[in-house]
Design a protein around this motif. Structure first.
Motif, PDB file in Angstrom:
ATOM      1  N   PRO A 112       0.837  -1.204   0.000  1.00  0.00           N
ATOM      2  CA  PRO A 112       0.000   0.000   0.000  1.00  0.00           C
ATOM      3  C   PRO A 112       0.877   1.260   0.000  1.00  0.00           C
ATOM      4  O   PRO A 112       1.805   1.378   0.811  1.00  0.00           O
ATOM      5  N   THR A 113       0.578   2.173  -0.930  1.00  0.00           N
ATOM      6  CA  THR A 113       1.453   3.317  -1.156  1.00  0.00           C
ATOM      7  C   THR A 113       0.644   4.586  -1.379  1.00  0.00           C
ATOM      8  O   THR A 113      -0.398   4.562  -2.027  1.00  0.00           O
ATOM      9  N   ALA A 114       1.158   5.697  -0.853  1.00  0.00           N
ATOM     10  CA  ALA A 114       0.624   7.028  -1.136  1.00  0.00           C
ATOM     11  C   ALA A 114       1.534   7.671  -2.185  1.00  0.00           C
ATOM     12  O   ALA A 114       2.758   7.558  -2.098  1.00  0.00           O
ATOM     13  N   TYR A 115       0.922   8.306  -3.161  1.00  0.00           N
ATOM     14  CA  TYR A 115       1.666   8.959  -4.236  1.00  0.00           C
ATOM     15  C   TYR A 115       1.341  10.451  -4.239  1.00  0.00           C
ATOM     16  O   TYR A 115       0.185  10.838  -4.164  1.00  0.00           O
ATOM     17  N   TYR A 116       2.372  11.268  -4.367  1.00  0.00           N
ATOM     18  CA  TYR A 116       2.222  12.704  -4.547  1.00  0.00           C
ATOM     19  C   TYR A 116       2.994  13.043  -5.814  1.00  0.00           C
ATOM     20  O   TYR A 116       4.218  12.920  -5.844  1.00  0.00           O
ATOM     21  N   ASP A 117       2.289  13.424  -6.868  1.00  0.00           N
ATOM     22  CA  ASP A 117       2.919  13.697  -8.161  1.00  0.00           C
ATOM     23  C   ASP A 117       2.693  15.141  -8.570  1.00  0.00           C
ATOM     24  O   ASP A 117       1.557  15.625  -8.541  1.00  0.00           O
ATOM     25  N   LEU A 118       3.762  15.811  -8.968  1.00  0.00           N
ATOM     26  CA  LEU A 118       3.692  17.168  -9.506  1.00  0.00           C
ATOM     27  C   LEU A 118       4.182  17.114 -10.943  1.00  0.00           C
ATOM     28  O   LEU A 118       5.284  16.613 -11.212  1.00  0.00           O
ATOM     29  N   TRP A 119       3.350  17.599 -11.854  1.00  0.00           N
ATOM     30  CA  TRP A 119       3.650  17.571 -13.282  1.00  0.00           C
ATOM     31  C   TRP A 119       3.711  18.997 -13.813  1.00  0.00           C
ATOM     32  O   TRP A 119       2.894  19.838 -13.426  1.00  0.00           O
ATOM     33  N   ARG A 120       4.662  19.271 -14.709  1.00  0.00           N
ATOM     34  CA  ARG A 120       4.717  20.553 -15.411  1.00  0.00           C
ATOM     35  C   ARG A 120       4.382  20.299 -16.871  1.00  0.00           C
ATOM     36  O   ARG A 120       4.944  19.391 -17.498  1.00  0.00           O
ATOM     37  N   VAL A 121       3.458  21.089 -17.398  1.00  0.00           N
ATOM     38  CA  VAL A 121       3.025  20.957 -18.788  1.00  0.00           C
ATOM     39  C   VAL A 121       3.596  22.126 -19.582  1.00  0.00           C
ATOM     40  O   VAL A 121       3.583  23.270 -19.127  1.00  0.00           O
ATOM     41  N   GLU A 122       4.101  21.804 -20.757  1.00  0.00           N
ATOM     42  CA  GLU A 122       4.671  22.830 -21.633  1.00  0.00           C
ATOM     43  C   GLU A 122       4.252  22.533 -23.069  1.00  0.00           C
ATOM     44  O   GLU A 122       4.423  21.396 -23.533  1.00  0.00           O
ATOM     45  N   ASN A 123       3.706  23.527 -23.749  1.00  0.00           N
ATOM     46  CA  ASN A 123       3.262  23.358 -25.136  1.00  0.00           C
ATOM     47  C   ASN A 123       2.328  22.161 -25.310  1.00  0.00           C
ATOM     48  O   ASN A 123       2.420  21.412 -26.281  1.00  0.00           O
ATOM     49  N   GLY A 124       1.449  21.947 -24.322  1.00  0.00           N
ATOM     50  CA  GLY A 124       0.447  20.901 -24.420  1.00  0.00           C
ATOM     51  C   GLY A 124       0.927  19.497 -24.064  1.00  0.00           C
ATOM     52  O   GLY A 124       0.152  18.555 -24.114  1.00  0.00           O
ATOM     53  N   LYS A 125       2.188  19.349 -23.703  1.00  0.00           N
ATOM     54  CA  LYS A 125       2.751  18.040 -23.360  1.00  0.00           C
ATOM     55  C   LYS A 125       3.293  18.078 -21.936  1.00  0.00           C
ATOM     56  O   LYS A 125       3.730  19.122 -21.444  1.00  0.00           O
ATOM     57  N   ILE A 126       3.292  16.932 -21.277  1.00  0.00           N
ATOM     58  CA  ILE A 126       3.872  16.852 -19.932  1.00  0.00           C
ATOM     59  C   ILE A 126       5.380  16.853 -20.096  1.00  0.00           C
ATOM     60  O   ILE A 126       5.959  15.987 -20.757  1.00  0.00           O
ATOM     61  N   ALA A 127       6.012  17.855 -19.492  1.00  0.00           N
ATOM     62  CA  ALA A 127       7.433  18.102 -19.724  1.00  0.00           C
ATOM     63  C   ALA A 127       8.324  17.746 -18.536  1.00  0.00           C
ATOM     64  O   ALA A 127       9.526  17.555 -18.713  1.00  0.00           O
ATOM     65  N   GLU A 128       7.731  17.677 -17.319  1.00  0.00           N
ATOM     66  CA  GLU A 128       8.574  17.465 -16.142  1.00  0.00           C
ATOM     67  C   GLU A 128       7.747  16.858 -15.015  1.00  0.00           C
ATOM     68  O   GLU A 128       6.550  17.104 -14.928  1.00  0.00           O
ATOM     69  N   HIS A 129       8.405  16.071 -14.152  1.00  0.00           N
ATOM     70  CA  HIS A 129       7.716  15.356 -13.082  1.00  0.00           C
ATOM     71  C   HIS A 129       8.568  15.265 -11.828  1.00  0.00           C
ATOM     72  O   HIS A 129       9.751  14.960 -11.890  1.00  0.00           O
ATOM     73  N   TRP A 130       7.927  15.543 -10.683  1.00  0.00           N
ATOM     74  CA  TRP A 130       8.504  15.325  -9.364  1.00  0.00           C
ATOM     75  C   TRP A 130       7.522  14.454  -8.602  1.00  0.00           C
ATOM     76  O   TRP A 130       6.314  14.568  -8.794  1.00  0.00           O
ATOM     77  N   ASP A 131       8.007  13.595  -7.718  1.00  0.00           N
ATOM     78  CA  ASP A 131       7.076  12.793  -6.936  1.00  0.00           C
ATOM     79  C   ASP A 131       7.661  12.389  -5.593  1.00  0.00           C
ATOM     80  O   ASP A 131       8.861  12.455  -5.365  1.00  0.00           O
ATOM     81  N   VAL A 132       6.748  11.991  -4.726  1.00  0.00           N
ATOM     82  CA  VAL A 132       7.081  11.376  -3.445  1.00  0.00           C
ATOM     83  C   VAL A 132       6.163  10.171  -3.319  1.00  0.00           C
ATOM     84  O   VAL A 132       4.958  10.276  -3.532  1.00  0.00           O
TER      85      VAL A 132
END
Length: 129
Positions: free
Chosen positions: A92-112
């Motif tokens: 069992p896992t908790a996910y925290y995801d932060l995504w950056r979108v650029e020009n309509g595409k997902i460009a970057e990701h951070w997570d815990v």
């Protein structure tokens, strides 16, 4: 698709194995900040393919909202934050995801990612979320 819909669709590729969807959503120069995974679109797509073929499946369910309604994802400008729970390697896992979108595409990701402790060890009954 909105940025929120893109982020949720990309998260779902970890459970449904849709490598084409992942490839379509990601920028060619995608940047990954989780040190357990490679950077670049091809590395992400490879991870989706691997997780789909793993004997113990990864699961993800979005559980927390920060925007207009309670079961949505926080989206501000070109950033999307998703709080989810599920299993990773059967744990069992908790996910925290932060995504950056650029020009309509997902460009970057951070997570815990954090293992959710067995309920018998909880010091309160508030739950993880």
């Amino acid at each position: 698709m909105t940025n929120t819909q893109k982020a949720l669709a990309l998260i779902n590729t970890f459970t449904n194995g849709d490598t084409k969807q992942a490839e379509n959503l990601l920028a060619a120069n995608y940047i990954q900040h989780n040190l357990a995974y490679g950077t670049g679109r091809e590395a992400f797509v490879g991870s989706v393919d691997y997780l789909a073929s793993a004997p113990v499946k990864t699961t993800v369910k979005n559980v927390r909202a920060f925007a207009a309604t309670v079961h949505q994802v926080l989206a501000q400008g070109n950033f999307v934050l998703a709080v989810s729970e599920g299993t990773f390697g059967g744990v069992p896992t908790a996910y925290y995801d932060l995504w950056r979108v650029e020009n309509g595409k997902i460009a970057e990701h951070w997570d815990v990612m954090e293992t959710i402790a067995d309920k018998s060890t909880w010091q309160n009954q508030n739950g993880k979320f």
